[in-house]
Design an enzyme around this catalytic site. Structure first.
Site, PDB file in Angstrom:
ATOM      1  CE  LYS A   4      -2.345  -1.345   3.638  1.00  0.00           C
ATOM      2  NZ  LYS A   4      -1.867  -2.738   3.781  1.00  0.00           N
ATOM      3  CB  THR A   5       3.759   2.341   2.042  1.00  0.00           C
ATOM      4  OG1 THR A   5       3.030   2.235   3.268  1.00  0.00           O
ATOM      5  CG2 THR A   5       4.663   3.559   2.101  1.00  0.00           C
TER       6      THR A   5
ATOM      7  CG  ASP B  25       0.106   3.402   6.818  1.00  0.00           C
ATOM      8  OD1 ASP B  25      -0.815   2.710   6.337  1.00  0.00           O
ATOM      9  OD2 ASP B  25       1.153   2.919   7.277  1.00  0.00           O
TER      10      ASP B  25
ATOM     11  CB  THR C 195      -4.810  -3.231   8.125  1.00  0.00           C
ATOM     12  OG1 THR C 195      -5.027  -2.552   9.379  1.00  0.00           O
ATOM     13  CG2 THR C 195      -3.401  -2.925   7.636  1.00  0.00           C
TER      14      THR C 195
ATOM     15  NE  ARG D 158       5.890  -4.135   5.397  1.00  0.00           N
ATOM     16  CZ  ARG D 158       4.830  -3.499   5.898  1.00  0.00           C
ATOM     17  NH1 ARG D 158       4.291  -3.911   7.030  1.00  0.00           N
ATOM     18  NH2 ARG D 158       4.318  -2.468   5.265  1.00  0.00           N
TER      19      ARG D 158
END
Length: 353
Positions: A62-63, A107, A156, A215
């Site tokens: 997402k980032t 975020d 999330t 990640r």
């Protein structure tokens, strides 16, 4: 080849693991295609892109996508987070300093305070905010016009977003977990940037233990690199990658120490369940929130643990993964609708009995 020589560009290489454009972004095909269309249309109109909401589990990009949106629109990027904005004044300070076309990334946007959320409604729709000066009967609202900007929100837990805020996003994308093949592509790109020599079996070994999350895959790859460096191994294969990850307590299904501790306690101390969340957390020496948010999601997704109205239970796959035989009494407690095979467990009522 992995060498021990200090590399002055190592930090730059680590930063380069994030893709810079949509063409380099691996996976999430449907979201990439839709987002590409939105950005291309905005460029052709010569206007800022619509506001974008990205939802999904942590670690899926997402980032990274927010950075790509700013790069594709050739616009500056401002990064903040929902927990950091606890007052409307905090949000007003950020919005008033934006430049035309700038991308604002928030975020965990669902964790913003309610007053800041209500201010964000008008800012997203009308590009203006009202600044209240003074208190009581003498208070005055001063309208402040904002330049057109693009808000990229990441969450999330999309279900916690208020409806009025969710409806103001022009594009909503939900990111899914990656397949093993997609993670191998991510690892190949990362290994090339880190100048690592890994064969196909080595990539498959790391990808299979990465829980479907880029990640985690990149983190495990760095740990394998460290292990290979210390042991003087030039070519990383499945055996060396497996040995490295075993040392870091990541097993062949991607379970870490906490995951196995939860399963082991559930099976050996409580006969496979059902057992309450708080009791299970005490048995493994962790907080209930840690067990519920860190360990349980992956265990449920893998079909190793079930959540029922009576408590948590271990499935047959959990007993087999631990190398234990499931007693008939424990097998009779598993609802037919809860477990149909590895990776297909369905969650019942998650409430604590």
């Amino acid at each position: 080849m992995t060498t021990a020589a200090p590399d002055p560009d190592d930090k730059a290489i680590e930063a380069a693991l994030r893709p810079k454009n949509l063409d380099d972004f691996v996976g999430q095909k449907r979201v990439r295609e839709q987002l590409s269309l939105v950005l291309e249309a905005s460029r052709l109109r010569g206007r800022s892109a619509d506001h974008v909401l990205l939802s999904g589990p942590p670690g899926l990009g997402k980032t990274t996508l927010s950075m790509i949106i700013a790069a594709e629109m050739n616009a500056p990027l401002r990064i903040s987070s929902g927990p950091a904005i606890q007052h409307a004044g905090d949000l007003a300070a950020i919005l008033s300093s934006l430049t035309e076309g700038e991308v604002l990334f928030l975020d965990e946007i669902h964790r913003m305070s309610r007053p800041a959320e209500e201010m964000l409604y008008m800012a997203m729709e009308d590009f203006r905010v009202d600044i209240v000066v003074g208190k009581g009967a003498g208070a005055t609202a001063i309208p402040l016009d904002l330049p057109p900007f693009t808000l990229v929100g990441a969450t999330t837990r999309a279900g916690l977003l208020p409806g009025p805020l969710r409806d103001r996003f022009g594009f909503t994308g939900h990111l899914e977990f990656y397949s093993t093949a997609e993670l191998e592509l991510v690892l190949r790109r990362s290994a090339m940037l880190m100048d690592m020599k890994v064969n196909s079996a080595g990539f498959a070994e790391v990808a299979g233990r990465s829980r479907g999350t880029p990640r985690i895959a990149n983190r495990l790859l760095r740990r394998v690199r460290d292990w290979a460096l210390v042991h003087g191994i030039d070519q990383i294969d499945a055996r060396s990658a497996g040995a490295a990850l075993d040392m870091y307590e990541v097993d062949e299904r991607g379970l870490d120490r906490l995951d196995r501790a939860v399963l082991h306690a559930l099976v050996t101390k409580f006969g496979g369940g059902p057992v309450g969340l708080s009791t299970l957390a005490i048995a493994v020496g962790e907080e209930p929130e840690t067990v519920e948010t860190v360990a349980e999601p992956y265990l449920v997704r893998e079909g190793l643990l079930g959540r029922t109205p009576r408590g948590r239970i271990a499935t047959r796959a959990a007993w087999e993964h631990l190398g234990l035989k499931m007693p008939d009494a424990a097998a009779q407690l598993i609802p037919e609708s809860l477990y149909t095979g590895p990776g297909t467990a369905e969650s019942a009522d998650p409430g604590e009995p």
